[in-house]
Scaffold this active site. Structure first.
Site, short mmCIF file in Angstrom:
data_model
loop_
_atom_site.label_atom_id
_atom_site.label_comp_id
_atom_site.label_asym_id
_atom_site.label_seq_id
_atom_site.Cartn_x
_atom_site.Cartn_y
_atom_site.Cartn_z
N ARG A 29 -51.46 -19.82 37.21
CA ARG A 29 -51.45 -20.38 38.57
C ARG A 29 -52.27 -19.52 39.51
NH1 ARG A 29 -45.15 -21.54 39.66
NH2 ARG A 29 -45.81 -20.83 41.72
N ARG A 35 -46.07 -13.64 48.63
CA ARG A 35 -44.91 -14.50 48.34
C ARG A 35 -43.62 -13.70 48.35
NH1 ARG A 35 -46.81 -16.83 42.92
NH2 ARG A 35 -44.74 -17.76 42.81
N ARG A 82 -35.10 -22.75 50.41
CA ARG A 82 -35.78 -21.47 50.54
C ARG A 82 -35.69 -20.93 51.96
NH1 ARG A 82 -39.51 -22.12 45.96
NH2 ARG A 82 -40.71 -20.24 45.61
N ARG A 99 -47.60 -14.78 33.61
CA ARG A 99 -47.03 -16.13 33.44
C ARG A 99 -48.13 -17.13 33.10
NH1 ARG A 99 -43.16 -18.83 37.93
NH2 ARG A 99 -44.87 -18.47 39.40
N LYS A 111 -36.15 -18.43 37.48
CA LYS A 111 -35.45 -19.67 37.85
C LYS A 111 -35.92 -20.85 36.99
CE LYS A 111 -36.88 -19.48 42.14
NZ LYS A 111 -37.72 -18.25 42.03
P1 ADP Z 1 -41.93 -19.63 41.92
O1 ADP Z 1 -41.60 -20.40 40.65
O2 ADP Z 1 -42.82 -18.51 41.64
O3 ADP Z 1 -40.70 -19.21 42.67
P2 ADP Z 1 -42.49 -22.18 43.05
O4 ADP Z 1 -43.19 -22.93 41.98
O5 ADP Z 1 -41.04 -22.43 43.24
O6 ADP Z 1 -42.75 -20.64 42.83
O7 ADP Z 1 -43.18 -22.42 44.44
C1 ADP Z 1 -44.59 -22.30 44.59
C2 ADP Z 1 -44.95 -22.48 46.05
O8 ADP Z 1 -44.58 -23.83 46.46
C3 ADP Z 1 -44.25 -21.58 47.03
O9 ADP Z 1 -44.89 -20.32 47.17
C4 ADP Z 1 -44.32 -22.39 48.31
O10 ADP Z 1 -45.62 -22.35 48.88
C5 ADP Z 1 -44.11 -23.81 47.80
N1 ADP Z 1 -42.68 -24.15 47.80
C6 ADP Z 1 -41.89 -24.40 46.73
N2 ADP Z 1 -40.64 -24.68 47.11
C7 ADP Z 1 -40.62 -24.61 48.46
C8 ADP Z 1 -39.62 -24.76 49.46
N3 ADP Z 1 -38.35 -25.04 49.13
N4 ADP Z 1 -39.98 -24.61 50.76
C9 ADP Z 1 -41.23 -24.35 51.13
N5 ADP Z 1 -42.23 -24.16 50.24
C10 ADP Z 1 -41.93 -24.28 48.92
P1 ADP Z 2 -39.44 -18.28 38.76
O1 ADP Z 2 -39.29 -19.76 38.48
O2 ADP Z 2 -38.19 -17.67 39.30
O3 ADP Z 2 -40.64 -17.97 39.60
P2 ADP Z 2 -40.20 -18.10 35.95
O4 ADP Z 2 -39.07 -18.72 35.22
O5 ADP Z 2 -41.43 -18.90 36.10
O6 ADP Z 2 -39.69 -17.56 37.38
O7 ADP Z 2 -40.52 -16.71 35.23
C1 ADP Z 2 -41.61 -15.90 35.65
C2 ADP Z 2 -42.28 -15.29 34.42
O8 ADP Z 2 -41.38 -14.34 33.84
C3 ADP Z 2 -42.60 -16.31 33.32
O9 ADP Z 2 -43.80 -15.92 32.70
C4 ADP Z 2 -41.42 -16.17 32.34
O10 ADP Z 2 -41.81 -16.46 30.99
C5 ADP Z 2 -41.04 -14.71 32.49
N1 ADP Z 2 -39.60 -14.45 32.39
C6 ADP Z 2 -38.59 -15.22 32.85
N2 ADP Z 2 -37.38 -14.65 32.62
C7 ADP Z 2 -37.64 -13.49 31.99
C8 ADP Z 2 -36.80 -12.43 31.45
N3 ADP Z 2 -35.46 -12.47 31.56
N4 ADP Z 2 -37.42 -11.38 30.86
C9 ADP Z 2 -38.78 -11.34 30.77
N5 ADP Z 2 -39.61 -12.28 31.24
C10 ADP Z 2 -39.07 -13.34 31.83
#
Ligand code: ADP
Ligand code: ADP
Length: 220
Positions: free
Chosen positions: A162, A173, A90, A129, A15
């Site tokens: 992270r 998660r 979420r 990541r 995302k």
């Molecule tokens: P990822 O990129 O791996 O999906 P995020 O950076 O979006 O993770 O979120 C990291 C953490 O921040 C989540 O595991 C949660 O604890 C918190 N968080 C982020 N967005 C939300 C949300 N919309 N509602 C509740 N908690 C959230």
């Molecule tokens: P999210 O925000 O949904 O948690 P991220 O965009 O942070 O996901 O991506 C998670 C990890 O996967 C990052 O290290 C990113 O560089 C990698 N990644 C994202 N999209 C792809 C893809 N299509 N193929 C391989 N690796 C990816």
């Protein structure tokens, strides 16, 4: 007409990566709830310190806190014509709150791309990541490495792993995602807003697929 796009998908689906790639092209500000929480933690605000007690355990920050934070962010001028939401909503309660706040602002959700990726891929992605300290730019040691290890290509800041990307927390998660966020797939399908995109493909291909899923309408 405003354009609010919600990127849906499990942790590690891509995302944030895709939001970085398409937000300029769509002329929409990238609003990442996780980035806002982490920025608050960096600045040691009350919100950041509270959120961290949940984030570090892989749990969701309570709905009321999260909804108030996003409402404040979306009320700002740069979001008046739309936004690219990454990580919010979420939960069904957050989705309802989003619909209400957008209608208060005279808008509505335009489309919800769901980036679909199987669980085993997610764990590998999050374990590799690397995130930029200054602005949250995202890299992967294997799939999207920075030019210089440990240094962000965009702003030269340090890259870090992270705390919540450790495999044990990632598993938590993913469970939380399945229980609390997956119901939004049905929620948005019922409202005819969901478009599924295969997130297993290489990053550039997913970007193309997303843009074509979002293309065409909603320009007005
Ligand atoms: P990822 O990129 O791996 O999906 P995020 O950076 O979006 O993770 O979120 C990291 C953490 O921040 C989540 O595991 C949660 O604890 C918190 N968080 C982020 N967005 C939300 C949300 N919309 N509602 C509740 N908690 C959230
Ligand atoms: P999210 O925000 O949904 O948690 P991220 O965009 O942070 O996901 O991506 C998670 C990890 O996967 C990052 O290290 C990113 O560089 C990698 N990644 C994202 N999209 C792809 C893809 N299509 N193929 C391989 N690796 C990816």
């Amino acid at each position: 007409m405003s354009r609010y796009v919600v990127l849906l998908g499990p942790p590690g689906a891509g995302k944030g990566t895709q939001a970085e790639a398409i937000s300029d092209k769509l002329h929409l500000p990238h609003i990442s709830s996780g980035d806002i929480f982490r920025e608050n933690l960096k600045n040691k605000t009350e919100l950041g310190l509270l959120a961290d007690t949940y984030i570090s355990k892989g749990e969701l920050v309570p709905d009321d806190v999260t909804i108030a934070m996003i409402r404040d962010r979306l009320a700002r001028l740069d979001c008046k014509d739309g936004a690219l939401l990454d990580g919010f909503p979420r939960t069904p309660t957050q989705a309802e709150a989003l619909a209400t706040m957008l209608s208060d602002f005279g808008g509505q959700v335009f489309k919800v791309p769901y980036i679909c990726v199987p669980e085993d891929v997610l764990i590998e992605r999050l374990a590799g990541r690397w995130t930029c300290r200054a602005a949250g730019h995202i890299f992967h040691e294997k799939y999207n490495p920075s030019k210089k290890p440990g240094v962000c290509d965009f702003d030269g800041s340090e890259l870090y792993q992270r705390e919540d990307d450790k495999t044990e927390t990632v598993k938590r998660r993913i469970r939380v995602y399945l229980e609390q966020t997956q119901p939004l797939i049905d929620y948005y399908t019922q409202r005819n807003l969901l478009v599924e995109v295969d997130g297993k493909k290489p990053i550039e291909q997913v970007t193309k697929d997303l843009l074509s899923a979002l293309q065409g309408n909603g320009k007005s």
